[in-house]
Scaffold this active site. Structure first.
Site, PDB file in Angstrom:
ATOM      1  N   GLU A  86      -1.945  -8.665   4.105  1.00 47.25           N
ATOM      2  CA  GLU A  86      -1.990  -9.013   5.535  1.00 47.25           C
ATOM      3  C   GLU A  86      -3.415  -8.966   6.077  1.00 47.25           C
ATOM      4  O   GLU A  86      -3.711  -9.615   7.075  1.00 47.25           O
ATOM      5  CB  GLU A  86      -1.049  -8.099   6.338  1.00 47.25           C
ATOM      6  N   HIS A  95      -3.820  -4.957   0.451  1.00 49.60           N
ATOM      7  CA  HIS A  95      -3.325  -5.330   1.779  1.00 49.60           C
ATOM      8  C   HIS A  95      -3.411  -6.850   1.977  1.00 49.60           C
ATOM      9  O   HIS A  95      -4.383  -7.339   2.565  1.00 49.60           O
ATOM     10  CB  HIS A  95      -4.153  -4.635   2.869  1.00 49.60           C
ATOM     11  N   CYS A 155       0.836  -1.203   0.000  1.00 56.58           N
ATOM     12  CA  CYS A 155       0.000   0.000   0.000  1.00 56.58           C
ATOM     13  C   CYS A 155       0.874   1.258   0.000  1.00 56.58           C
ATOM     14  O   CYS A 155       1.451   1.595  -1.017  1.00 56.58           O
ATOM     15  CB  CYS A 155      -0.999  -0.019   1.158  1.00 56.58           C
TER      16      CYS A 155
END
Ligand code: MN
Length: 258
Positions: A223, A221, A116
């Protein structure tokens, strides 16, 4: 990577944020980044933003890879003279440290994953520019800013992955649904970088350096997705595997592969 013995588990240096929580100033990193690195077999090491040049260099030399996480906007002065939109959460220490770390990791072939804001840092560090606000500047943009109240794993749009790219080796499909929690984006691509994914409106959502062990940027993202979409852990596994290879090359482990 769970088969790595403890002495060979690579250290992944992660930059951090600084923010006010109640009356405390906190230096930290959102837990999912840390947990994803551990799940992929790495050991996360947090890097405070205020380190001077000698100190960050000492950390850089000891870690086997880097994670550049999400966060606020980069100061526009890092890539242009003209402010074109309202920027959010500028942190000069963070810009300074992350741009220097990224340029050093590029020059010295240290593996890194840039997520990001990190994906945008990679482009700026190499001489590219940003859309300061995708909605107000980019024609025909789809929605990219699914921040709260959407859950972090909310699918915002799809990306098409470039065939033959490093990213294509990490992810199983050419068209992939991703989350999207950003208002800025890559505008002019920096020299030397290759585009590895684009959203349906053409925005650059994946970047990589072809002649580098692992220099991968994604605008989404992973994660925030891997608990629901396990294939997204492969980005962290790729980072950890490249970092583990670097370990061997420096003579700390098995150097016999090549
Ligand atoms: Mn997006």
């Amino acid at each position: 990577m769970s088969s790595l013995s403890n002495s060979k588990r690579p250290l992944i240096g992660c930059t951090t944020y600084r923010k006010q929580v109640n009356q405390l100033e906190v230096i930290g990193l959102n837990a999912p980044y840390i947990e994803a690195i551990i799940a992929a077999g790495g050991i996360p090491i947090l890097i405070p933003l205020s380190l001077d040049d000698d100190a960050w260099r000492a950390v850089f030399d000891r870690v086997d890879g880097l994670l550049l996480p999400g966060g606020g906007d980069i100061d526009f002065r890092r890539y242009t003279n003209e402010q074109q939109a309202e920027l959010r959460a500028i942190d000069q220490d963070r810009d300074r440290l992350e741009l220097a770390l990224t340029q050093t990791a590029v020059a010295e072939q240290k593996p890194f994953l840039a997520i990001c804001r990190g994906h945008q840092v990679l482009n700026v560090a190499m001489g590219g520019t940003l859309w300061q606000d995708v909605y107000s500047q980019m024609p025909n943009a789809v929605m990219h800013d699914f921040s709260s109240p959407y859950p972090r794993y909310h699918i915002g749009h799809t990306v098409t992955v470039t065939a033959g790219s490093k990213l294509a080796h990490l992810l199983p499909d050419r068209t992939i649904p991703v989350n999207s929690i950003h208002h800025q984006g890559v505008y002019e691509l920096a020299p030397g970088l290759a585009v590895s994914a684009r959203s349906e409106d053409g925005l650059i959502e994946g970047l990589e350096l072809p002649d580098h062990p692992f220099a991968v940027g994604v605008q989404w993202h992973p994660e925030g997705m891997y608990q629901h979409y396990p294939m997204m852990l492969s980005l962290f596994k790729g980072l950890v595997a490249a970092a583990a290879n670097g370990n061997g090359a420096r003579g700390q482990g098995d150097n016999g592969a090549k």
